[in-house]
Every structure is written in C-alpha cells, then in structure tokens.
Design an enzyme around this catalytic site. Structure first.
Site, PDB file in Angstrom:
ATOM      1  N   TYR A   1      40.765  29.534  23.702  1.00 44.27           N
ATOM      2  CA  TYR A   1      41.246  29.904  24.877  1.00 44.27           C
ATOM      3  C   TYR A   1      40.709  29.124  26.349  1.00 44.27           C
ATOM      4  CZ  TYR A   1      43.266  32.964  28.669  1.00 44.27           C
ATOM      5  OH  TYR A   1      43.736  33.558  29.746  1.00 44.27           O
TER       6      TYR A   1
ATOM      7  N   ASP B   1      34.608  23.491  27.305  1.00 43.76           N
ATOM      8  CA  ASP B   1      34.899  24.501  28.208  1.00 43.76           C
ATOM      9  C   ASP B   1      33.895  25.581  28.150  1.00 43.76           C
ATOM     10  OD1 ASP B   1      37.796  27.004  28.445  1.00 43.76           O
ATOM     11  OD2 ASP B   1      35.839  27.015  29.421  1.00 43.76           O
TER      12      ASP B   1
ATOM     13  N   LYS C   1      32.685  32.964  35.128  1.00 46.90           N
ATOM     14  CA  LYS C   1      31.745  34.021  34.677  1.00 46.90           C
ATOM     15  C   LYS C   1      30.627  34.153  35.124  1.00 46.90           C
ATOM     16  CE  LYS C   1      34.599  34.465  30.534  1.00 46.90           C
ATOM     17  NZ  LYS C   1      35.567  35.498  30.722  1.00 46.90           N
TER      18      LYS C   1
HETATM   19  P1  KE4 Z   1      39.269  33.232  33.925  1.00 48.03           P
HETATM   20  O1  KE4 Z   1      40.532  32.668  34.373  1.00 48.03           O
HETATM   21  O2  KE4 Z   1      39.697  34.445  32.946  1.00 48.03           O
HETATM   22  O3  KE4 Z   1      38.260  33.216  34.840  1.00 48.03           O
HETATM   23  O4  KE4 Z   1      38.761  32.113  32.778  1.00 48.03           O
HETATM   24  C1  KE4 Z   1      39.590  31.770  31.949  1.00 48.03           C
HETATM   25  C2  KE4 Z   1      38.707  31.421  30.582  1.00 48.03           C
HETATM   26  C3  KE4 Z   1      38.573  29.845  30.413  1.00 48.03           C
HETATM   27  N1  KE4 Z   1      37.791  29.487  29.350  1.00 48.03           N
HETATM   28  C4  KE4 Z   1      37.349  30.588  28.537  1.00 48.03           C
HETATM   29  C5  KE4 Z   1      36.355  29.570  27.098  1.00 48.03           C
HETATM   30  C6  KE4 Z   1      37.433  31.675  28.379  1.00 48.03           C
HETATM   31  O5  KE4 Z   1      36.810  32.775  27.807  1.00 48.03           O
HETATM   32  C7  KE4 Z   1      38.175  32.340  29.476  1.00 48.03           C
HETATM   33  C8  KE4 Z   1      38.529  33.740  29.656  1.00 48.03           C
HETATM   34  N2  KE4 Z   1      37.834  34.468  28.990  1.00 48.03           N
HETATM   35  C9  KE4 Z   1      38.609  35.751  28.545  1.00 48.03           C
HETATM   36  C10 KE4 Z   1      37.951  36.531  27.513  1.00 48.03           C
HETATM   37  N3  KE4 Z   1      38.167  36.188  26.292  1.00 48.03           N
HETATM   38  C11 KE4 Z   1      38.698  36.693  30.074  1.00 48.03           C
HETATM   39  C12 KE4 Z   1      38.872  37.981  29.925  1.00 48.03           C
HETATM   40  C13 KE4 Z   1      40.526  38.385  30.298  1.00 48.03           C
HETATM   41  O6  KE4 Z   1      41.346  37.426  29.913  1.00 48.03           O
HETATM   42  O7  KE4 Z   1      40.631  39.479  30.952  1.00 48.03           O
END
Ligand code: KE4
Length: 425
Positions: free
Chosen positions: A142, A237, A265
């Site tokens: 993801y 990523d 994060k």
């Molecule tokens: P954000 O847009 O949520 O800051 O980041 C997206 C993203 C990009 N790349 C990786 C590897 C990620 O894990 C994420 C977002 N992770 C999720 C948790 N699996 C965020 C939690 C959520 O979606 O509420």
C-alpha cells in the site's frame, strides 16, 4: 453506554463511517472504536479513562512514545512564534539537511503533508525524469490513496492494473503493472515485455500493509539490478520503515540503494509530514527547478518541521537507540512465537526490529497470497480480547504492531502475559 459508544453514534452522523481514516472504524473486528483522548510514553487513554499499552503509535510515527518532552517543547516553542507563513523558513533547511545526513542516498528532499502525497510526487518525478509512463507495484503493498496506486492486480500478474476503488477511471491505472512480492520472475516478465516503458518500480522494502512481510534474500537487490539494467528508477516507499529499522531505514539495513525514497509517519513525529527525496539529478526535475510540478500550502510547515526535527535529532544522536529498540522488538516477537508454540498453534509471527505481525494462518507468510490465507475472524476475536485486557493493537489482520523506545520491559511482559492468557486458556 460507554463514552466511545456515545461519541461513535454521534460521529457516524457527520463523518463517513465516523472516522477520518477507514481502519480506525474497527470494522474488521466488529466492535466500537475506542475514542482516544490522551497519550503518554507507551500508553493511551480512551474517553472512558481506560488505559491501554499502545502498539499502534499512530500507525508508526510515535517511535519515541507519546508526548516526548523534546518533541512537545519544540512544537510549543514554534507554535508561539506563529503556525504557518507559506514562506521559506530556517527550520525547513535544518530539516532537509538532517534528512540528507541520516539517509546517504538522499541528496535533495522535498517536504509534503502525507505519505500519499510523497509517493504520488515521487512517481510523477520518476515519470518526468525517465519520460516513461508505466510503473510496477506489488500486490499487497500500500502506497497511499492516489488514484494510480489503488490497483488490484488483474488475474495473473501480466494484466494492467484494474482500479481497486470506486471513482478511479481505468485510464488512471492502465499504466500501473502489478507484480508479486518476493517474486523477481514476476518483475522480470514485465521488464522483458515493456521494459523501455517502465519509469519506476515502487516497493515497500519491508511490506507492512499486508501484515509484516520481509524481503527474501536477493529480492531487493534483484529489483535494483533490473531497474539499473532497464533505466527505470527504484523507489523505496519507506513511509513505515524509514527512520524505524535504523537511521537510514530499510535501505541501510539491507544495503540496497534506491533512486528515490518516500517518507511519512516518523519524519513528522505525529504531525502531518511526508517527504520524497533522492539523487540530485532526479530531484532537480521538481519545480521550480525542473518541469515536474508539485506544490503545497502547508508543505514544510514550521511547527511540523520542529516536531520532526526534534524526533529525528534524538534518533540520530545515538545509534545505540536503534540497537536497544531492535533488541526489544526481537525479544518481544520471539516471546510471541514461544507462546504460540506453547499453545500448540500453527500461527505465524513475522518481525524485523520493532515492527511485526501475528498471522492466523499455518502457512509461511511471504506475499499477498499467503497473507490472505489468514483467518480474519480468528484475528478479530483475539484483537477484541486484547483490547478488553488493555492492549491496543491494530484492529485489522493486515497491519503491523509498532514498538517504541518508550515501551517498558514490564509493559512488554504484561502484553505477553495477556497473549498467553488468550492462547493458552
Ligand atoms: P499516509 O498518506 O497515510 O500518510 O501514508 C500513506 C502510506 C504510504 N506508504 C506506506 C508504506 C504506508 O504504510 C502508508 C500508510 N499506512 C497506513 C497504515 N497501514 C496508514 C493508516 C491509515 O490508513 O489510517
């Protein structure tokens, strides 16, 4: 009715699903989300004043624990000066220099406001730099919710991606090819078929969005070699692994150098920060220097920069921090394995440093297909038990557990005791 239940019944009237990000709705474990009002060190409290040991840590950012004094004081100090100017600030330069110092492959970096924005911008930059359109992503990884990445691999891995969300036109995903994690052959097949059209391969160097799945020997290096051979860019990523596994993330841990890296994060310490960076000749494609446009009102926001800078400065100050954190993680997850074995259960525990997942399957979990054999109902039952016993873990099987520097040995022991009481009852 608990306060969380009252609040949730109110929330669903005004916010889709009552939450501002789907996983928070606790849908896959069939219970009411806990409304959290406070965090300190490794603990969080809900609106009913129940305390939990927190293994989500805002999905990764809180590597130092909640409310670390250095981060809190930095936010207060900068907020007192003013929240945002939409202008260049000194702290942005200090932050960029620190990120470049911590991650050798980063010669230039651009701040944005989320991991999604970082990935979206990195892919546009790779396409601008190579003049090519196609990208390869991995099923089960993801990378945020930008249209082109919401892709479910079509049958087999040779099909162009089909959208995995309503509202994404087929045209937005036709250039997104899917491959299988830990399967270099599935990547080679794309390159052999249309290598000169492929701008980039994007990968979570440790996958953590199908649960935690580690790269097998040679996988990341193989991606590096294929990208170099065909003139495509390798994008790591590191939104989750960045500044978590060690100061220079998974790329340092595994010794594989990407062309671009995305962060989120931890880089914001709980404030909304994402970033993308890499080789100077690639990053100089980005406006206003180059022709790849990307912009943002709150990009590099000084208060958010201050929070991230405070956290990264601590992480960068002493490599021993990571040694101790990773030892803590190893012994905790090995403790989990011992309990599963004691209970005579076949479940799987994948972990690396302070990141790990328990899968309710007897199959070794090495990619999306094997992760999907997990029994999500069994996970839901386990998760609800843990929540009821004061342990706050991801309300979904295909997420990770995050251990912070603030987790005390007694809290880790207490968590394992609760697990033992569940599995060995
Ligand atoms: P954000 O847009 O949520 O800051 O980041 C997206 C993203 C990009 N790349 C990786 C590897 C990620 O894990 C994420 C977002 N992770 C999720 C948790 N699996 C965020 C939690 C959520 O979606 O509420």
């Amino acid at each position: 009715m608990t306060r969380s239940e009252e609040l949730f019944s109110e929330a669903v009237k005004y916010i889709p699903g009552g939450v501002n990000s789907p996983v928070r709705a606790f849908g896959s474990i069939g219970s009411v989300p806990r409304f959290i009002k406070k965090g300190d060190m490794a603990s969080i409290w809900d609106e009913d004043d129940r305390e939990y040991i927190d293994y989500i840590g805002s999905w990764g950012p809180m590597i130092l624990g909640h409310n670390h004094p250095a981060v809190l004081n930095a936010v207060i100090e900068y907020a007192k000066q003013g929240l945002s100017y939409g202008a260049a600030t000194k702290i942005e330069v200090e932050m960029a220099k620190l990120v470049c110092a911590m991650v050798p492959s980063i010669e230039m970096v651009r701040m944005v406001n989320s991991g999604t924005e970082a990935v979206m911008s990195a892919i546009r930059t790779a396409r601008g730099y190579t003049g090519r359109d196609k990208i390869i992503k991995f099923t089960g990884c993801y990378h945020g919710h930008s249209d082109g990445l919401l892709v479910k691999a079509g049958s087999g891995v040779m099909t162009a991606g089909v959208p995995d969300s309503l509202g994404v036109p087929k045209g937005y995903t036709k250039d997104t090819l899917s491959a299988e994690y830990n399967n270099l052959e599935s990547v080679k097949a794309h390159f052999e078929r249309c290598g000169e059209e492929i701008a980039a391969v994007i990968v979570e160097p440790v996958a953590a969005n199908m649960g935690t799945v580690l790269p097998e020997e040679g996988f990341l290096q193989g991606l590096r070699e294929l990208c170099t051979e065909y003139g495509a860019l390798l994008i790591f990523d590191e939104v989750i692994t960045g500044f978590r596994l060690q100061a220079d993330g998974a790329q340092g841990y595994f010794g594989v150098t990407p062309d671009l890296t995305t962060f989120g994060k931890i880089i914001g310490a709980g404030m909304p920060v994402g970033a993308y960076g890499g080789r100077r000749e690639v990053m100089e494609m980005v406006a206003p220097v180059g022709g790849v446009y990307q912009a943002g009102t709150l990009s590099g926001n000084p208060v958010a920069m201050a929070a991230g800078f405070a956290q990264l400065s601590i992480l960068n100050s002493n490599p021993d921090y990571y040694v101790k954190l990773n030892q803590k993680g190893d012994s905790f997850f090995e403790g989990m394995k011992d309990i599963i074995k004691e209970a005579g259960l076949p479940w799987q525990v994948n972990h690396i440093g302070s990141l790990g997942s328990l899968f309710f399957t007897g199959e070794k979990v090495r990619d999306y297909e094997s992760a999907k054999t997990s029994d999500t109902k069994a996970y839901a039952d386990y998760c609800n038990y843990m929540l009821d016993h004061g342990i706050y873990i991801a309300p979904a099987q295909f997420e990770a557990m995050f251990i912070s520097m603030a987790h005390l040995p007694a809290q880790l022991e207490q968590t394992l005791d609760v697990m033992r009481s569940y599995f060995c009852r």
